[in-house]
Design an enzyme around this catalytic site. Structure first.
Site, PDB file in Angstrom:
ATOM      1  N   ARG A  33     -25.585 -15.222  11.466  1.00 52.14           N
ATOM      2  CA  ARG A  33     -25.868 -16.559  10.977  1.00 52.14           C
ATOM      3  C   ARG A  33     -27.351 -16.840  11.190  1.00 52.14           C
ATOM      4  O   ARG A  33     -27.942 -16.439  12.198  1.00 52.14           O
ATOM      5  CB  ARG A  33     -25.039 -17.610  11.749  1.00 52.14           C
TER       6      ARG A  33
ATOM      7  N   GLU B 239     -29.491 -21.961   3.875  1.00 47.81           N
ATOM      8  CA  GLU B 239     -29.138 -21.264   2.643  1.00 47.81           C
ATOM      9  C   GLU B 239     -28.814 -22.252   1.516  1.00 47.81           C
ATOM     10  O   GLU B 239     -28.239 -23.306   1.771  1.00 47.81           O
ATOM     11  CB  GLU B 239     -27.923 -20.362   2.904  1.00 47.81           C
TER      12      GLU B 239
ATOM     13  N   HIS C 296     -26.747 -13.502   1.499  1.00 44.56           N
ATOM     14  CA  HIS C 296     -25.488 -13.670   2.236  1.00 44.56           C
ATOM     15  C   HIS C 296     -24.366 -12.883   1.541  1.00 44.56           C
ATOM     16  O   HIS C 296     -23.350 -13.445   1.123  1.00 44.56           O
ATOM     17  CB  HIS C 296     -25.112 -15.143   2.345  1.00 44.56           C
TER      18      HIS C 296
END
Ligand code: 8YV
Length: 323
Positions: free
Chosen positions: A233, A262, A280
């Site tokens: 993360r 993000e 991601h």
């Protein structure tokens, strides 16, 4: 009384999960409501289950607007976007999708590590730009035999370590408590691990317990010959400190699949050949996303059948609760 089988879909879902939820339950997409707040005021009490994803979670405000909520089914292994302590206090169970994505995320971590140490993505751009005609590509760094530090040795961290054993690497790890059944040495701080290794791989969970774990001091310890790989993360890393270290050549490179905000990526990274930027996608294969969707649905199905979850996340006591 509200229909007990109504399911609240918090946002967009993986297609086959979305299809199965709609086929079997009276489901409503909250994000498709013209007035979500008004909808929740009128219908919040209809829903005993919510289906969401690791990216969206269930916010504290949404949880409060669902007075009969009993279960949150999460597509994704990470659940740092949902306040588990709040859910626990409310008696709300939460499930995630572990194991089915472990191989893909570990494959992605190793692929990203090799890519950034050997600068393959940058070399590809070099050829496409026609720069090869100007001379040879700069030397890179050898992966095999390098020293790998892994932050977090859960399912994914262990899978990464197992893969990297095949490259003859030396592997050490840092976790809060020593992991017994692994052949790797534990290091008692992230900073000490960073000082030892060539590559620091972030494989922890997200959330308050790991926020900023890769601090400026850890990045300094990793040093100008060190690499950072993050498939966990963005919150685990002090992102401004990372950007500064990369821009000022106090880190050799980084492979990043996750970011603090993000899909926004720090602009200073966009022109750096020493950085691999991924959107991601560590678990983003057809096979794995289908398996994640199936596991999420089976959690929902089981909860609706008998009130239990297949893969519940650990309950969390509110912070500061006396032991
Ligand atoms: C998912 C992830 O892509 O599982 C997780 O925690 O971060 C990824 O596998 C994403 O969370 C799906 O929303």
């Amino acid at each position: 009384a509200p229909a007990p089988s109504r399911v609240l879909q918090v946002g967009p879902l993986q297609p086959s999960l979305d299809r199965r939820v709609r086929e079997h339950y009276d489901s409503v997409r909250l994000d498709e409501q013209p007035d979500p707040t008004g909808f929740l005021t009128l219908h919040g009490a209809d829903f005993v289950t919510a289906v969401t994803t690791s990216r969206i979670g269930v916010s504290d405000e949404l949880m409060a607007a669902l007075p009969r909520l009993r279960a949150i089914v999460n597509f994704g292994v990470g659940y740092d976007t949902t306040n588990i302590a709040m859910a626990t206090a409310r008696g709300i169970q939460v499930s995630n999708t572990p194991d089915v994505l472990t191989d893909c995320v570990a494959d992605a971590a190793v692929g990203a590590l090799i890519n950034v140490m050997r600068r393959f993505a940058a070399a590809d751009r070099y050829v496409r730009r026609g720069d090869w005609t100007l001379g040879g590509y700069p030397l890179a760094r050898k992966v095999s035999g390098s020293r790998i530090g892994i932050l977090g040795l859960g399912r994914i961290g262990r899978a990464i370590a197992r893969r990297l054993e095949a490259f003859g690497t030396q592997i050490r790890y840092h976790t809060r408590s020593i992991v017994d059944d692994v052949p790797y040495d534990h290091v008692d701080s992230a900073e000490k691990l960073a000082a030892w290794c060539d590559v620091l791989v972030v494989a922890t969970s997200g959330g308050p317990g790991t926020r900023g774990l890769v601090s400026e001091a850890v990045l300094t310890a990793l040093g100008p010959d060190g690499y950072l790989v993050n498939i966990a993360r963005g919150s685990v890393v002090d992102e401004p400190a990372l950007v500064d270290a990369l821009v000022t050549d106090r880190l050799a490179g980084a492979a990043l699949d996750v970011f603090a905000d993000e899909p926004n990526v720090p602009p200073a990274l966009l022109d750096l050949d020493k950085v691999l930027l991924l959107p991601h996608i560590a678990s983003a294969t057809r096979e794995t996303r289908e398996a994640m969707g199936d596991l999420a649905f089976r959690n929902l199905w089981q909860f609706m059948a008998d009130g239990t979850l297949l893969t519940p996340v650990p309950a969390q006591e509110p912070r500061g609760t006396p032991r």
